[in-house]
Design an enzyme around this catalytic site. Sequence first.
Site, PDB file in Angstrom:
ATOM      1  N   ASP A   1     -11.202  -4.632  10.645  1.00 37.51           N
ATOM      2  CA  ASP A   1     -11.280  -6.109  10.818  1.00 37.51           C
ATOM      3  C   ASP A   1     -12.088  -6.542  11.528  1.00 37.51           C
ATOM      4  O   ASP A   1     -12.685  -7.780  11.449  1.00 37.51           O
ATOM      5  CB  ASP A   1      -9.630  -6.700  10.927  1.00 37.51           C
ATOM      6  CG  ASP A   1      -9.257  -6.127  12.225  1.00 37.51           C
ATOM      7  OD1 ASP A   1      -9.522  -5.037  12.735  1.00 37.51           O
ATOM      8  OD2 ASP A   1      -8.558  -7.109  13.121  1.00 37.51           O
TER       9      ASP A   1
ATOM     10  N   ASN B   1      -0.697   4.577  -1.487  1.00 36.84           N
ATOM     11  CA  ASN B   1      -1.035   4.479  -0.182  1.00 36.84           C
ATOM     12  C   ASN B   1      -2.616   4.941  -0.234  1.00 36.84           C
ATOM     13  O   ASN B   1      -3.042   5.848  -0.695  1.00 36.84           O
ATOM     14  CB  ASN B   1      -0.206   5.336   0.657  1.00 36.84           C
ATOM     15  CG  ASN B   1      -0.668   5.162   1.842  1.00 36.84           C
ATOM     16  OD1 ASN B   1      -1.439   6.187   2.593  1.00 36.84           O
ATOM     17  ND2 ASN B   1      -0.474   4.222   2.905  1.00 36.84           N
TER      18      ASN B   1
ATOM     19  N   ARG C   1       5.508  -3.802  17.916  1.00 33.15           N
ATOM     20  CA  ARG C   1       6.994  -2.960  17.321  1.00 33.15           C
ATOM     21  C   ARG C   1       7.591  -2.436  18.354  1.00 33.15           C
ATOM     22  O   ARG C   1       6.765  -1.756  19.144  1.00 33.15           O
ATOM     23  CB  ARG C   1       6.323  -2.390  16.004  1.00 33.15           C
ATOM     24  CG  ARG C   1       6.099  -3.226  14.722  1.00 33.15           C
ATOM     25  CD  ARG C   1       5.541  -2.450  13.653  1.00 33.15           C
ATOM     26  NE  ARG C   1       6.163  -1.302  13.165  1.00 33.15           N
ATOM     27  CZ  ARG C   1       5.895  -0.487  12.104  1.00 33.15           C
ATOM     28  NH1 ARG C   1       4.974  -1.142  11.395  1.00 33.15           N
ATOM     29  NH2 ARG C   1       6.688   0.336  11.719  1.00 33.15           N
TER      30      ARG C   1
ATOM     31  N   ASP D   1       0.672  -1.208   0.118  1.00 34.65           N
ATOM     32  CA  ASP D   1      -0.130  -0.107   0.025  1.00 34.65           C
ATOM     33  C   ASP D   1       0.838   1.239   0.058  1.00 34.65           C
ATOM     34  O   ASP D   1       0.734   2.021   0.862  1.00 34.65           O
ATOM     35  CB  ASP D   1      -1.177  -0.236   1.411  1.00 34.65           C
ATOM     36  CG  ASP D   1      -2.145   0.912   1.016  1.00 34.65           C
ATOM     37  OD1 ASP D   1      -2.690   1.002   0.169  1.00 34.65           O
ATOM     38  OD2 ASP D   1      -2.429   1.623   2.145  1.00 34.65           O
TER      39      ASP D   1
ATOM     40  N   ARG E   1       3.204  -7.832  23.230  1.00 34.06           N
ATOM     41  CA  ARG E   1       1.931  -7.684  22.622  1.00 34.06           C
ATOM     42  C   ARG E   1       1.025  -8.512  23.345  1.00 34.06           C
ATOM     43  O   ARG E   1       0.986  -9.505  23.833  1.00 34.06           O
ATOM     44  CB  ARG E   1       1.756  -8.179  21.158  1.00 34.06           C
ATOM     45  CG  ARG E   1       0.556  -8.199  20.462  1.00 34.06           C
ATOM     46  CD  ARG E   1       0.349  -6.576  19.989  1.00 34.06           C
ATOM     47  NE  ARG E   1      -0.820  -6.645  18.896  1.00 34.06           N
ATOM     48  CZ  ARG E   1      -0.949  -6.823  17.971  1.00 34.06           C
ATOM     49  NH1 ARG E   1       0.193  -6.754  17.174  1.00 34.06           N
ATOM     50  NH2 ARG E   1      -1.864  -6.418  17.105  1.00 34.06           N
TER      51      ARG E   1
END
Length: 410
Positions: free
Chosen positions: A182, A71, A210, A43, A130
């Site tokens: 999502d 993008n 990250r 993207d 995470r």
Amino acid sequence: MTGPDVTVVVAVYNTMPYLTACLDSLVGQTLAPGRLEVVVVDDGSTDGGEAVLDDYAARHPGLFRVVHQPNSGGPAAPTNRGLALARGRYVLFLGADDWLGAEALERLVTAADAWGSDVLVPKQVGVNGRLVPQGIFHANAESVGFTDSALAWALSDTKLFRMDLVRRHGLRRDEELKVFSDQPFTLEACLRAGRVSVLADYDCYFLVLREDLGNVTQRAGVLDRLRGIAALQQVAADLAAPGGELDAIRARSFAWDVPRLLQDDFLLLDDAVQEQVCAEVGRLIERFDARAVYPRLPVAERLRLELAAAVRPEALRDLIRYEAAHGDPPVVVDGRRHYAGYPAFRDARLGLPDELFLLGEEPVRLPPEVPPLNLAQQLWRGAVPAQLRRGLRRYPVWRRLANTVNGGRG
């Protein structure tokens, strides 16, 4: 020629160096050649990832299909484009920051075929801190729902979906949503699925936080998040069965997603944005009847929601600072009721109801000489209000019935 068993769709935007681990995990899958295709939609990356994708496609012909596009501003559009190109019987969405265990796809396809799963939830593991709720992964499950499992806490699209289900219902992401697009997709798939299953005996999917906190969900603004939560709850309102199923989905958003936006980071927002956030939370509460699930929520979360709904950002700031300084509040005992003694409790300026602070109620303890109620007595007292019971005792026939049922205790 038959198509592959599974298509993995990867939407990519500036995810180096994490992208290479993602792609390597796909190259290393144990699923036989020809049973897997990977559709990668770049993207508009500017970090060198676009060249890395072309290199992998050249070195692994027949495995990777790479599409480059300008993008779009979010993950929904590239994901939809990848989904439109998918040819597999199943599709799995893989974050470009994340990676798969070597046997993941082979195990998932085998399980979905054996169980007839329309949606299969793979065991997920957090990396670099995470947070991944683990409640649904306690055991393999051929069939789960929202009332008998933690499915409501597992609504990311990091799952295996039967392509026939996706095509039949025209499922796709809402490209107007910058974040959480999502979740409405996944929720609709689960609510329309004939069977949702869980594969919990193998670490399939590794979700990476990250180091730069550059994951799209980490950098999204609070108002964008609220719009995503509203879209999720609208799907629930449209498709979920009233009662336990709908309440489980509502409780997920109003016990976690919304209250977490009303914590420390709220203090960093401009005053005008704080008011805007409060007003939007209030609209969500009213629109989706969040108060119906307040009994499922901790006191602190109920309190955040109600202070926001009243558009009292100053009181919400006070609550956040109080928790940072003192932790849990003292318990206030009033008769048999126990309340969380936040400063806002019985503050006449705020006028919040006591029930909002209620921690619990002590059970009635009968004196030792009074025997416990038997079933007939419980039914009599549960079905007939006390005032009516007292009135009926004026009539001999009812007095005899009450004495017979209650052993003279009325």
